[in-house]
Design an enzyme around this catalytic site. Structure first.
Site, PDB file in Angstrom:
ATOM      1  N   GLU A 171       0.582  -0.952  -0.153  1.00 39.49           N
ATOM      2  CA  GLU A 171       0.264  -0.275   0.064  1.00 39.49           C
ATOM      3  C   GLU A 171       0.622   1.283   0.034  1.00 39.49           C
ATOM      4  OE1 GLU A 171      -3.012   0.044   3.324  1.00 39.49           O
ATOM      5  OE2 GLU A 171      -3.684   2.021   2.696  1.00 39.49           O
ATOM      6  N   ASN A 210      -6.746   1.626   2.663  1.00 40.28           N
ATOM      7  CA  ASN A 210      -7.342   2.840   3.363  1.00 40.28           C
ATOM      8  C   ASN A 210      -6.856   3.926   1.807  1.00 40.28           C
ATOM      9  OD1 ASN A 210      -8.487   1.600   5.355  1.00 40.28           O
ATOM     10  ND2 ASN A 210      -7.479   2.788   6.430  1.00 40.28           N
ATOM     11  N   ASN A 249     -12.152  -0.610  -0.733  1.00 42.37           N
ATOM     12  CA  ASN A 249     -11.995  -1.763   0.253  1.00 42.37           C
ATOM     13  C   ASN A 249     -12.438  -1.080   1.911  1.00 42.37           C
ATOM     14  OD1 ASN A 249      -8.491  -1.738   1.752  1.00 42.37           O
ATOM     15  ND2 ASN A 249      -9.469  -0.336   2.619  1.00 42.37           N
ATOM     16  N   GLU A 250     -12.428  -2.224   2.244  1.00 40.09           N
ATOM     17  CA  GLU A 250     -13.393  -1.967   3.232  1.00 40.09           C
ATOM     18  C   GLU A 250     -14.245  -1.267   3.938  1.00 40.09           C
ATOM     19  OE1 GLU A 250      -9.973  -0.959   6.996  1.00 40.09           O
ATOM     20  OE2 GLU A 250      -9.040  -3.316   6.045  1.00 40.09           O
ATOM     21  N   TYR A 266      -6.577  -8.962  12.092  1.00 44.15           N
ATOM     22  CA  TYR A 266      -4.747  -8.665  12.339  1.00 44.15           C
ATOM     23  C   TYR A 266      -5.333  -8.873  13.503  1.00 44.15           C
ATOM     24  CZ  TYR A 266      -3.977  -5.717   8.384  1.00 44.15           C
ATOM     25  OH  TYR A 266      -3.751  -5.278   6.856  1.00 44.15           O
ATOM     26  N   GLU A 274      -6.218  -9.487   3.862  1.00 40.04           N
ATOM     27  CA  GLU A 274      -5.090  -8.550   4.827  1.00 40.04           C
ATOM     28  C   GLU A 274      -5.838  -8.908   5.601  1.00 40.04           C
ATOM     29  OE1 GLU A 274      -6.257  -4.252   5.911  1.00 40.04           O
ATOM     30  OE2 GLU A 274      -6.445  -3.820   3.599  1.00 40.04           O
ATOM     31  N   GLN A 297       1.617  -6.171   5.884  1.00 40.38           N
ATOM     32  CA  GLN A 297       2.321  -5.830   4.258  1.00 40.38           C
ATOM     33  C   GLN A 297       3.357  -6.667   3.783  1.00 40.38           C
ATOM     34  OE1 GLN A 297       0.660  -1.336   2.897  1.00 40.38           O
ATOM     35  NE2 GLN A 297      -0.418  -1.475   4.431  1.00 40.38           N
TER      36      GLN A 297
END
Lengths: 526, 526, 526
Positions: free
Chosen positions: A32, A77, A177-178, A249, A298, A366
């Site tokens: 990212e 993000n 994304n999200e 996460y 992720e 990442q």
């Protein structure tokens, strides 16, 4: 190793079900535009190892060593306020922007074209995300045509003019994304996103029926809309979707206890089961002809409390207007991973493989510097974090089909999941090369375990008679908080796994896993 | 002609109600950027008959012969991913695009300005559609200002710079196309489109209160949302709407039987009644001061199964990525019409005229090459399909007011509509020129019918004493599948209708319609 | 003055509650691109008093005399079809546009940069509105970065290139204008706007947490959605909002009687109470940590019927297409205010101050030429309307804290509000300078009132012993319809208020207010 009583258990392939073929994409990662992931991470034109495109050669070497197969890009993000058009064309003419997601200055010296070059060098597939926050349908269509279109149209010819004649053949596309996250630029309710994703995915498939499209799922299992989000989105847009995203996460301070942290895979199992059920419901509602797969795009260990504190401070400082330039490529999310973190990630990878019938793609988040297995110093060296090791072993050895062995294990107690097996394992075997591997983890913080490993079934009905060990590795340290740093980049390395073949049974072994350890055993048949 | 018993019936104007004035727009047609409709259809700069703008003169001649009054442009599905800005300005600088709707390459050598020139040459009004798929409010407002604005603003001056000083005075605007269709780029639920159309129509009328705005209705009577779509959309946006679109296509293989196909007008009647009821409901809900009229802006015979097969193949081939350029102006939807098709279209036109109190605009889809009355060969000739004839006769003779005659007819049995009148007819009469016409169809596949035609009422209370025949034409062939092709462009032509004036009553006639035939009788009073 | 019996009453600070500090922003105004507000109003480069930026110096002087603190810009309805990008950069390259809101031609010779220069010259804060009609999130983000960003990004550097190096530090931003109004370009339902404003405000605060954001409330208390609109919008977007807009206009012909018109403040009180309740509900629903304040950002007297008639005529003329250029800076909404109008505005300002715990910003609409206290002749003079006076007095003297005195007053009867106090008043006092003021209005159309004014409490527990009058002004005329015009710019001026200190009590006064009059009394302690 703890001196207490050693527990005992078994891992047996006898009667084990084949789960599915191991999708190569399950060994994906994520880059990212965040902190020093790109600038000073993969890209540093001034670095002594930089290639013609400005990409660090030492990092590329580590990426290949890690065995990454597919890299999600450019966010995260970040993508929700990104204009992909900014990142192509002559570098001197690209606009400098502010990125709202991470409060940094984006110089746009790396973009789609550059990342394509990097991916070629790294040998990785691109998983591209489009901006559903500040852009939408038209921009996504333009980006697809720019990337994949045959020369002869204005957009494809723009790519050609920028030096890439051949279509990029980017197949996987994340539609935002999200978007469920209140922090996301342009965040939406489930109903709003369902409308947007259906419309966008439909048009993208008109453009290229061969694309594989990924809808945003929940940002975590703890989102208040977890489950209902997936149902709403997948039911409305089922016809055009191939994947739904899962993000999870874990970090020690975020768990109820260190033992709970070690058992984070239990949470991931629950996550997978819930989302798979919603995908099946959507299929049933449409009397559909295809499954929507899970893209666990992720996952990993992230010390989120550090970032939350950092962000809250940033916002507090800005209660009044201030006009300082935003930093470029600051040190953000540069978590330093412990041995314990690596054991957890090894365990999570075992869960992904154990559910690879539904999880057909995954991206460890990442790749470089930002919550990453690979770290760099600007102008200096690159090195491997603890979490590098279990990923790399799996990526190189877990080929072919995945099998769920029968496991008998002692239990450990967790506050979040109750009593759970201390041992988790998965077996892979490749019919082409007659080689395979066993990935194992002992999540018990206190006690080692001695396992009877029975791979006899691999020899049944074959001309092979024996299993030859190729690699036998162990990740463990008496100090679970040991880390690798620039000063001590090799403080933590793989050790040799204690594994002994049975004298009587050529496919049976005894293996000892120390407390909180991860192990890999690669073999081939003869 | 079938040798069975000849049926008998009457068509009488006695006591007939005036329906409404015949709106000239009811003889509209449609040119979409689709296949060879534009490129190689109306536009072929290399053609020996091409004018200064590159438009084929032979096609223009046929368009005028057809009598088309108003042409919808530029789509259709095409418009939902079209950027009108691409189509203006110097041709060499216009971008080449991919069109998602028809999977073709759009060279943008014809656009708004060019079509304006063509319309001037053809003597036709423009009915312009704006893109509600990938564009929206701002683009629509800009397009209106570009087209119609007085010189002196940036957008109007762009038009002037492109060579058109005078405002184009385009009055009718379609707000998107078939947004209810899941195939449509940017398709919407009824609620979503209701919001979009209200917002867009409101702003367009702020720009020009004199515009006549057309909301998308249902793409066909078989859409699952047929009726509720109209209610939702018209109720929300009533204040700003003048028209609601109706689209209906028919083809023999799509009907339950050939006899059902011939009776397709029954479906159209039902369509009109349903939509008119919704329009009236919306008016009542607003205690409104105006009717929302029907714009039947896609109608005709279309062999949809051919296209569906073609599209499915295209998508199947593209399950994997491929990077071939998309074709430019391919042969798409070039249906070859039979005599039977022409009889059906003649019958459909009778229905439109019979409901012209509510249907105030209509567009036979389409005009050239694509499901079209006019066909061309690139570099070669243009010719008329069978369906050319009934349309042209009506467009030239159906002037003034429309009347619904009393019809006594034998019945034919259909699976879809039960027993229906074999004969349908409408009468028009122009008080200015004292001329009129009768349009008649015999939908019976088996038997001819002998009709007593009583136009006596036209002479009542006038100084006229006699009806003089001007034209008496018949469309019929012993082979209902006879067609016109480039090799035999005149295989099917109009014949002379067998019509005999009564010796005693100067406004009464005996006319014989063969089985499955259409006929026109034009006259004037003396 | 009417010769009837004089009424009596009291205004006493004894036991009065402090309301809140007087926010300087409560003396805001409004400049919209409408009529001659900008062009020929604040901006007239050819005018003999014009400064280097083309702004009229005589108008600037009057603006400073008026004491305006904060100016909303650039609309109003105008903003909902405005592209802020049109208004920056070299003036010769700015596009001429049509403005749909007011049917005029916008030359874009004044825009963001220019208004920034004007505000610097006027000493006023900018309250900027973004376009939620034809633009949205991305445009708003770009505008913020252009205005406030540190040099070094493309957008901020565009500002620098346009001559403004320093960030503008614009803190207050309105997210659209009157989006509840059916007349608004892009108008929305409450639910639709709630989604839009939450999304936009969230992203704006990501860009700059220090911004103060204003959501659209109701366009007037008579909107059918008044109250529910606020609840829906504030509940959804609570986290990101600082203010909600209130708009209220009054005019004599719009009231049930002249007496009702004089009592317009009663309506404003009701407005404030209703919106404050909704804001509190939203806070409670979120268990919130901040109040949403009221921004009464359009208020004043406006002869709306004149405009409605003008607009209806305009639309009627345009039932057919016509292509005349739209006028530039026409005379629109140039209401000429009476003494009565000024008394009403004086009373409204008292209400705003009396509720300044909730009303933390207000904009008298508008500032120059358009329903304005300041009028100009193109190429000629500028002058003050009647409404100039009460605003200017309050803006200069109402500093520090506001107090609600106890009032005993005779009653007047209104049709809309029943019997209400003839007298309304508010007291302010500045602890720093030991000075204060009393603003009073007598809304009785028939009878004067003699008031006992008790400010004794100001001296309690202080070293001061006396109240010294600084200014004592009265707005009243025997002709309530007296006005100021270019011919008689000083027909109406402030008179001297009849106020007498008590011989015994150094902080008690007797003051006489004629029928329908407004008065101000400024003092300091010694």
């Amino acid at each position: 190793m703890n001196d207490n009583e050693v527990k005992r258990g078994t891992i047996s392939l006898h009667g084990a079900q084949r789960i599915a073929d191991v999708p190569r994409r399950i060994f994906g990662s994520f880059i990212e535009h965040l902190g020093r992931s790109v600038y000073g991470g993969i890209y540093e034109p001034e670095h002594e190892t930089a290639d013609e495109h400005g990409f660090r050669g030492d990092v590329l070497d580590l990426v290949k060593e890690l065995g990454v197969t597919c890299v999600r890009y450019p966010g995260g993000n970040f993508v929700s306020n990104y204009r992909w058009q900014d990142g192509v064309g002559p570098k001197s003419q690209r606009p400098v922007r502010r990125d709202l997601a991470w409060h940094t200055t984006e110089p746009n010296q790396v973009g789609l074209d550059d990342f394509y070059h990097w991916s070629k060098a790294a040998g990785t597939e691109i998983m591209m995300a489009v901006n559903m926050g500040t852009q939408g349908l038209q921009s996504a269509l333009d980006e697809i045509e720019y990337a994949n279109g045959a020369p002869g149209t204005a957009l494809a010819d723009w790519r050609v003019a920028n030096g890439i004649r051949e279509p990029m053949d980017i197949r996987m596309w994340c539609i935002g994304n999200e978007m469920d996250g209140p922090w996301q630029v342009g965040h939406m309710s489930a109903e709003e996103y369902a409308v947007a994703v259906e419309r966008t995915a439909h048009a993208m498939k008109l453009a290229e029926p061969g694309l594989e499209l990924v809808a945003c799922g929940s940002s975590s299992a703890s989102m208040p809309t977890f489950g209902t989000w997936e149902r709403t989105v997948l039911t409305r847009a089922y016809d055009y979707l191939d994947f739904v995203s899962c993000h999870a996460y874990y970090f020690e301070r975020g768990a109820k206890s260190p033992q709970d942290f070690l058992a984070s895979g239990e949470n991931m199992k629950h996550f997978i089961a819930t989302v798979a059920a919603q995908a099946d419901d959507a299929k049933a509602a449409h009397q559909g002809d295809h499954d929507i797969a899970l893209s666990f795009d992720e996952w990993g260990v992230w010390y989120q409390d550090d970032w939350n504190r950092q962000e809250a401070e940033w916002k507090a400082q800005n209660r009044v207007l201030h006009n300082e330039p935003w930093p470029t490529a600051p040190h953000l999310l540069e978590d330093t991973y412990t041995v314990r973190d690596a054991v957890v990630e090894g365990a999570l990878m075992i869960e992904l493989l154990a559910h690879c019938d539904r999880v057909r793609s995954a991206s460890r988040a990442q790749l470089v510097n930002v919550i990453a297995p690979i770290m760099t110093q600007n102008g200096g060296p690159a090195w491997k974090q603890t979490v590098f090791y279990p990923f790399a072993f799996a990526a190189h050895h877990a080929v072919g089909d995945a099998f769920a062995p029968t496991i008998h294990s002692s239990q450990v107690h967790t506050e979040s999941y109750g009593d759970v097996d201390a041992v988790r394992a998965v077996v892979t075997f490749d019919q082409q090369t007659h080689s395979g591997c066993v990935l194992m983890v002992n999540r018990d913080m206190q006690q080692a375990t001695e396992l009877h490993l029975d791979l006899q079934d691999l020899l049944s009905n074959t001309q092979f008679t024996e299993i030859i060990a190729d690699e036998q590795v162990l990740l463990h340290d008496d100090d679970p908080y040991a880390t690798n740093t620039i000063e001590h980049p090799d403080r933590v390395k793989l050790r040799t796994l204690d594994i002994t073949a049975s004298a009587e049974h050529p496919a049976q072994f005894t293996v000892t896993l120390p407390e909180e350890s991860w192990a890999g055993f690669a073999f081939h048949l003869v």
